[in-house]
Design a protein around this motif. Structure first.
Motif, PDB file in Angstrom:
ATOM      1  N   ALA A 167      43.021  46.758  40.727  1.00 25.07           N
ATOM      2  CA  ALA A 167      42.804  45.311  40.631  1.00 25.07           C
ATOM      3  C   ALA A 167      41.399  44.900  41.054  1.00 25.07           C
ATOM      4  O   ALA A 167      40.945  43.794  40.706  1.00 25.07           O
ATOM      5  CB  ALA A 167      43.840  44.568  41.475  1.00 25.07           C
ATOM      6  N   PRO A 170      38.508  44.779  37.454  1.00 24.67           N
ATOM      7  CA  PRO A 170      38.208  43.807  36.402  1.00 24.67           C
ATOM      8  C   PRO A 170      37.332  42.633  36.822  1.00 24.67           C
ATOM      9  O   PRO A 170      36.805  41.925  35.955  1.00 24.67           O
ATOM     10  CB  PRO A 170      39.606  43.314  35.977  1.00 24.67           C
ATOM     11  CG  PRO A 170      40.535  44.393  36.408  1.00 24.67           C
ATOM     12  CD  PRO A 170      39.952  44.909  37.679  1.00 24.67           C
ATOM     13  N   ARG A 183      38.078  47.195  30.808  1.00 26.14           N
ATOM     14  CA  ARG A 183      38.689  46.103  31.570  1.00 26.14           C
ATOM     15  C   ARG A 183      40.023  45.688  30.952  1.00 26.14           C
ATOM     16  O   ARG A 183      41.012  45.465  31.671  1.00 26.14           O
ATOM     17  CB  ARG A 183      37.738  44.906  31.644  1.00 26.14           C
ATOM     18  CG  ARG A 183      38.298  43.757  32.470  1.00 26.14           C
ATOM     19  CD  ARG A 183      37.203  42.854  33.001  1.00 26.14           C
ATOM     20  NE  ARG A 183      36.444  42.194  31.950  1.00 26.14           N
ATOM     21  CZ  ARG A 183      35.330  41.491  32.184  1.00 26.14           C
ATOM     22  NH1 ARG A 183      34.852  41.389  33.416  1.00 26.14           N
ATOM     23  NH2 ARG A 183      34.682  40.911  31.193  1.00 26.14           N
ATOM     24  N   GLU A 187      43.561  45.837  32.975  1.00 25.24           N
ATOM     25  CA  GLU A 187      44.324  44.610  33.211  1.00 25.24           C
ATOM     26  C   GLU A 187      45.686  44.640  32.521  1.00 25.24           C
ATOM     27  O   GLU A 187      46.678  44.132  33.065  1.00 25.24           O
ATOM     28  CB  GLU A 187      43.518  43.397  32.742  1.00 25.24           C
ATOM     29  CG  GLU A 187      42.307  43.101  33.621  1.00 25.24           C
ATOM     30  CD  GLU A 187      42.045  41.621  33.765  1.00 25.24           C
ATOM     31  OE1 GLU A 187      42.690  40.973  34.614  1.00 25.24           O
ATOM     32  OE2 GLU A 187      41.196  41.128  33.003  1.00 25.24           O
ATOM     33  N   HIS A 197      46.323  40.105  37.190  1.00 27.24           N
ATOM     34  CA  HIS A 197      45.551  40.197  35.958  1.00 27.24           C
ATOM     35  C   HIS A 197      45.239  38.789  35.502  1.00 27.24           C
ATOM     36  O   HIS A 197      45.842  37.813  35.957  1.00 27.24           O
ATOM     37  CB  HIS A 197      46.319  40.951  34.875  1.00 27.24           C
ATOM     38  CG  HIS A 197      47.598  40.287  34.481  1.00 27.24           C
ATOM     39  ND1 HIS A 197      48.755  40.333  35.246  1.00 27.24           N
ATOM     40  CD2 HIS A 197      47.918  39.541  33.379  1.00 27.24           C
ATOM     41  CE1 HIS A 197      49.719  39.657  34.660  1.00 27.24           C
ATOM     42  NE2 HIS A 197      49.237  39.158  33.524  1.00 27.24           N
ATOM     43  N   ASP A 198      44.292  38.673  34.601  1.00 32.56           N
ATOM     44  CA  ASP A 198      43.833  37.366  34.139  1.00 32.56           C
ATOM     45  C   ASP A 198      43.977  37.298  32.619  1.00 32.56           C
ATOM     46  O   ASP A 198      43.127  37.832  31.886  1.00 32.56           O
ATOM     47  CB  ASP A 198      42.376  37.161  34.549  1.00 32.56           C
ATOM     48  CG  ASP A 198      41.849  35.782  34.210  1.00 32.56           C
ATOM     49  OD1 ASP A 198      42.475  35.093  33.377  1.00 32.56           O
ATOM     50  OD2 ASP A 198      40.806  35.387  34.763  1.00 32.56           O
TER      51      ASP A 198
END
Length: 672
Positions: A167, A170, A183, A187, A197-198
């Motif tokens: 984590a 990213p 990335r 993620e 995560h985004d």
């Protein structure tokens, strides 16, 4: 050494036979290479077993002998672990968890120890070294592929530590290139295991990567004109692995997967034509120390069902590449992948490369994910395009003309589109991107004076010190095929570059910066058929200036061997022969140019494929604005009749090159 169609080296030259046992060749199933899935498995196991002495005490790093990269020893140790972990993952998943050599326990221990912040041998953090962002993707991908046997066997504490380390990756800065797929991979794995995560960042990265796509199956590696093997082993590999991964559907993989498959199918039509009959791919672009990672998109074609090529052709191509590199010494007597191309040659590496970097060759073993009864393993090998007949293709996105000749098994690329730069840039040429010619049997000089004085496969003005101009930043022109020959045009704002004023450069594949001196505008047209290229260059006027005549040099294909080349010269011609190959230049009628001098440039110790490199050259003494110099350029085996040509200037001052081939066919192209 350059091999012909027949494989003439024994594997004992590359391997310690006491440590590697290969099964017998199967010429019924694999008439071209003799290799089967069992051969691939044996080589993979040999590579993994040979790494065991180099694991650190907690198994978290693989510290290999050799030069340390610009990222440092700890980063290199992580790199050795992560890239070999990917090979282990292909092997374990392909055997559905069977692990007769006990690799699983060691990699599990290393995974747990590497993510333990209390461990002195812990993995570097991305805030400490950005290279961790690259290796995190291999860790995530390996965990994804081996989930039932590795991830599911970890206790909650160990899983949390792995999530915590992944984590961190990213959130940092990423270069605007294939790194964005690292990335996305990390993620998406985190999302699949309930980690942070985004989604917006994943969507943004997917959108940005789409900007790199140039059509016809070809991606640039970022915003620059970077056309190379990253298109296959990164830009086609990660999308389809991602699209098939757990958790990816939340980010649109269901709609993207068909697009990715269609693009890979288009790419493979070109890619299989870039492999010589001896299995060697065209040698061009950065990171060639990854060697048979070039096989990755071939296996992805089989894995994803994307290829229009037959399973037998895909395996023949992949096995040919693996065997070709191994027979040339890619793996040493210790069982290690060395820094180099054939054997060990540390100067081959970019500055970001450490001793663990070559293990991205693991990508070439992607096919081991497929079980032994998959058609790619059971189909009879079929010949490569170059083995079926002469090949001529136009790869418009990259600005490449591909010409392969079945008689000698050589594939050539004439380059009018790739320079690892943008139009208008004023840097030096990268030897692996900026030349007019690349092939499956030659390589440009990579060190020495050629850094500032481009030596091979070039057209350049010559200064008082005898140095040639560079062409990086050129403008692309017409490209196509008239049915009888392929053609391409580009215009270079030629310039000299003295890189010594900037000092040592961080080498990531691009040409060097330095003090720039303006040169002439040179428009060059290439007309290609078989083993010949007719290369015509016109010196264009600069608006508002009147320039004096100056010398212009045309150089041919470099030949590299451990012995000196045999030279043949005559009026307006020069040819060299080495290791069964012939490289020649013949001046053809042009406009002006003055006297013509023929010479051979010889360099020692500048290439990983041999000791002595020789390059034929023609120098036109006085080229004024409006003059056109023309040369027939050839790489092949034995002698072959040359084409003829003439240049016609129209009333509106347009120069037209007309090429007549030995069989009477005529090709016409505008110069500039």
């Amino acid at each position: 050494m350059v091999l012909g169609k027949a494989y003439t080296l024994s594997l004992v030259t590359a391997f310690d036979p006491a440590r590697l046992t290969l099964p017998p060749e199967d010429r019924a199933l694999s008439p071209h290479t003799g290799w089967t899935r069992a051969h691939w498995a044996a080589v993979a196991d040999h590579l993994l077993l040979s790494l065991r002495p180099f694991f650190t005490s907690t198994r978290s790093q693989v510290r290999l002998p050799g030069p340390v990269s610009s990222s440092g020893a700890d980063s290199d140790g992580l790199e050795g672990f992560a890239r070999s972990f990917l090979l282990f993952a292909f092997r374990l998943a392909g055997e559905r968890g069977a692990d007769p050599h006990g690799f699983l326990d060691g990699y599990r221990d290393g995974l747990v120890a590497g993510t333990d912040p209390r461990n002195p041998e812990r993995w570097v953090l991305p805030a400490e070294q950005a290279q961790a962002e690259v290796e995190a993707a291999s860790i995530a991908l390996g965990l994804q592929l081996t989930r039932p046997w590795l991830w599911d066997s970890l206790d909650d504490e160990a899983r949390q530590r792995v999530v915590d380390w992944l984590a961190l990756n990213p959130v940092g800065w990423y270069p605007d290139n294939n790194w964005l797929w690292f990335r996305i991979t990390v993620e998406t794995f985190l999302a699949s295991v309930g980690g942070p995560h985004d989604p917006a960042r994943i969507a943004a990265d997917l959108a940005r990567i789409e900007d790199y796509y140039q059509g016809d199956g070809w991606w640039a590696d970022g915003a620059l004109r970077n056309y190379d093997y990253y298109c296959g082993w990164a830009m086609h590999l990660y999308p389809l692995l991602w699209a098939g991964s757990e958790g990816s559907t939340a980010f649109g993989s269901a709609s993207l997967a068909p697009v990715f498959r269609a693009r890979l199918a288009d790419f493979l039509d070109d890619f299989t034509a870039l492999i010589g009959a001896d299995g060697m791919p065209v040698l061009q672009g950065r990171s060639l120390i990854y060697r048979f990672a070039t096989a990755a998109p071939l296996w992805m074609g089989a894995l994803s069902g994307a290829s229009r090529q037959s399973p037998g052709l895909l395996r023949r191509a992949a096995s040919g590449e693996l065997r070709a590199f191994l027979e040339r010494g890619a793996v040493d007597a210790r069982g290690l992948l060395t820094m180099g191309l054939y054997g060990e040659w540390p100067a081959m590496a970019q500055t970001y490369s450490g001793a663990g970097s070559p293990y991205w060759a693991s990508k070439g073993f992607l096919g081991l994910l497929l079980p032994a009864d998959h058609p790619v393993w059971t189909a009879v090998e079929e010949p490569l395009p170059i083995e079926q007949g002469d090949v001529r293709r136009v790869i418009r996105p990259a600005g490449w003309l591909v010409s392969g000749t079945a008689a000698d098994g050589i594939v050539r690329v004439i380059n009018h589109g790739s320079d690892h730069a943008l139009e208008g840039d004023r840097t030096g040429d990268s030897a692996l991107y900026g030349r007019f010619g690349y092939s499956s049997v030659t390589l440009p000089p990579l060190t020495g004076d050629a850094i500032d004085d481009p030596a091979d496969s070039m057209v350049g003005a010559v200064d008082a010190a005898g140095r040639s101009t560079h062409r990086t930043g050129f403008a692309r022109g017409a490209i196509g095929d008239d049915g009888g020959a392929a053609y391409a045009v580009s215009v270079a704002d030629a310039h000299w570059v003295d890189s010594s004023v900037d000092g040592p450069a961080y080498d990531h594949g691009a040409g060097r910066t330095g003090r720039v001196t303006d040169g002439p505008l040179l428009a060059t047209a290439s007309v290609v058929r078989g083993s010949w290229e007719v290369r015509a260059t016109r010196r264009l006027p600069r608006v508002g200036t009147v320039a004096d005549p100056l010398p212009v040099r045309v150089s041919g294909w470099p030949l590299t061997d451990d012995a000196e080349a045999v030279t043949e010269t005559g009026h307006g011609m020069v040819a060299i022969q080495a290791d069964g190959l012939r490289s020649e230049l013949r001046a053809l009628p042009g406009i002006g140019g003055g006297e013509i001098a023929a010479s051979v440039r010889t360099e020692t110790g500048v290439s990983p494929i041999g000791r002595i490199t020789a390059i034929p050259r023609l120098e036109f003494a006085e080229v004024a604005e409006g003059d056109v110099v023309v040369a027939a350029v050839r790489l092949g085996r034995g002698a072959e009749e040359a084409p003829s040509s003439r240049v016609v200037v129209t009333r509106d001052d347009v120069a037209i090159l007309q090429v007549t081939w030995p069989d009477g066919a005529l090709s016409t192209v505008r110069i500039g």
